[in-house]
Design an enzyme around this catalytic site. Sequence first.
Site, PDB file in Angstrom:
ATOM      1  N   ASN A 194      -2.976  42.825  21.772  1.00  0.00           N
ATOM      2  CA  ASN A 194      -1.765  43.630  21.657  1.00  0.00           C
ATOM      3  C   ASN A 194      -2.125  45.087  21.946  1.00  0.00           C
ATOM      4  O   ASN A 194      -3.201  45.559  21.575  1.00  0.00           O
ATOM      5  CB  ASN A 194      -1.171  43.518  20.249  1.00  0.00           C
ATOM      6  N   GLU A 240       0.426  43.579  26.414  1.00  0.00           N
ATOM      7  CA  GLU A 240       1.162  44.572  27.205  1.00  0.00           C
ATOM      8  C   GLU A 240       0.395  44.984  28.465  1.00  0.00           C
ATOM      9  O   GLU A 240       1.012  45.468  29.418  1.00  0.00           O
ATOM     10  CB  GLU A 240       1.498  45.794  26.347  1.00  0.00           C
ATOM     11  N   GLU A 268       6.630  64.906  14.584  1.00  0.00           N
ATOM     12  CA  GLU A 268       6.975  63.650  15.276  1.00  0.00           C
ATOM     13  C   GLU A 268       8.018  63.850  16.379  1.00  0.00           C
ATOM     14  O   GLU A 268       8.531  64.950  16.557  1.00  0.00           O
ATOM     15  CB  GLU A 268       7.480  62.633  14.241  1.00  0.00           C
TER      16      GLU A 268
HETATM   17 MN    MN Z   1       3.157  44.025  21.183  1.00  0.00          MN
END
Ligand code: MN
Length: 464
Positions: A148, A211, A260
Amino acid sequence: MAINSLRSWLRLLNEEGELAVINKAVSTKFELAGYTQLYDGEKPVFFPKVEGYDVCAVSGIASTRDHFAKALGCEKDETIDRFLDAMEHPLPNKKVDSNEAPVHENVINEDIDLLKMFPIPLHQEKDSGPYITAALAIVRDPETGKQNVSIHRLQVSGKHRLGALLLPRHTFNAFKKMEEQGKPLEIAIVIGVDPVLMLASQAIAPLGQDELEIAGALKKEPIPVVKCKTVDIDVPAYAEIVLEGHILPNIRESEGPFGEFPAYYGPESDKEVIDIHCVTHRNNPIYQTCLAGSDENLLLGAIPREASLLKSLRNTSAGVRKVHLTKGGKSRFHLVVSMKKRNEGEAKNVILASFAGHYDVKKVIVVDEEIDIFDLEQVDWCVATRFQAKRDLVVVNDALGSKLDPSSEDGVSSKIGLDCTIPLNAKPMDYEVTRIPGIKEYQKYDSVTDTLPETLSETYLSID
Ligand code: MN
């Protein structure tokens, strides 16, 4: 031309004169972030000299929709469809040997001191310290063996210790499986990659989807990966820097505050901790950073979300044409949708599907298909003239929203939807848009000057 690495992307922009090169030594304390903000939405910024470091830095490598389209080798209005297609047809990675992987040109196993090695910036006024912000965090699920990829804010907490914000998604899921057995989870932190890898890492992909394989599909070429030196993780072979380490079980330490993406600070609290025990990097590595809240940061969130929202909204209504997460809505909270409404009430279903499509969505405006949803003045005109709150407003209270929206109650948020589509039973003249016949032809005429000819100005303008 396919973009194979951060360097090939920067080379392309350099050839076109599209880099902002800062020809002075800059400080990692605010100055690097400051220049990034200055050129945000325009050009990547290259810092050949950073005070106290031999390593150069780059930021804002893609901060417009045109940049991402260029990196994908497509037109701007094809980006979302390209992304959807890549998510549906991922391309497996291509393994290469360590001696073919530039990122293994240097391997460091001892005396790791991240802040001494790399120009990791202090970005915003009240950040708790320097943060690694543009790194792909790669983990392998201990049960499925699938990798991942995600991006997390990483606070440098010690010489080789990082504090990480792991939202309850895929990385966290893999970590919890190990932590429940009292074991650490291996992690590789990859710094210095091209915009396609950055974008793919943000795909709203199902658990179990690597990904990097979406990035391969976007490039129409498998991503060359190399196995890390000390952990069982495959990383992009052409990355600049890789930090190899573990997320430690049953340890939480102070992390934050950190400025952020919504332009507010994410608060300090105890978070997961990563220990780095090996660093590999290319010769003359380029350190990459991303400023939170910059157009780059916002677009990295917007494009993959728009792709996923478009897909799920089309499942609700085949008439949905385009979606736009607006910059003012921080590319997460405010969505505009255009659609061809065939049944009365359909736009309201699209509003409800938008809320369900991603928990960040807080306001949805639905307009008819002929409206350019990237022209927010046109959208505002629709709200002004096609919307009546009594019949067209949808409000959902106390649903899950973003914890980074300070007006929410720890992420519990109200949502609104505005159906600005014209009623199907409206009389034709009610919403007939005014138009001057032949206006397009007029614009072609070149028989226009900036001043009156002298004879005319003497006749009409010479006396008051
Ligand atoms: Mn993912």
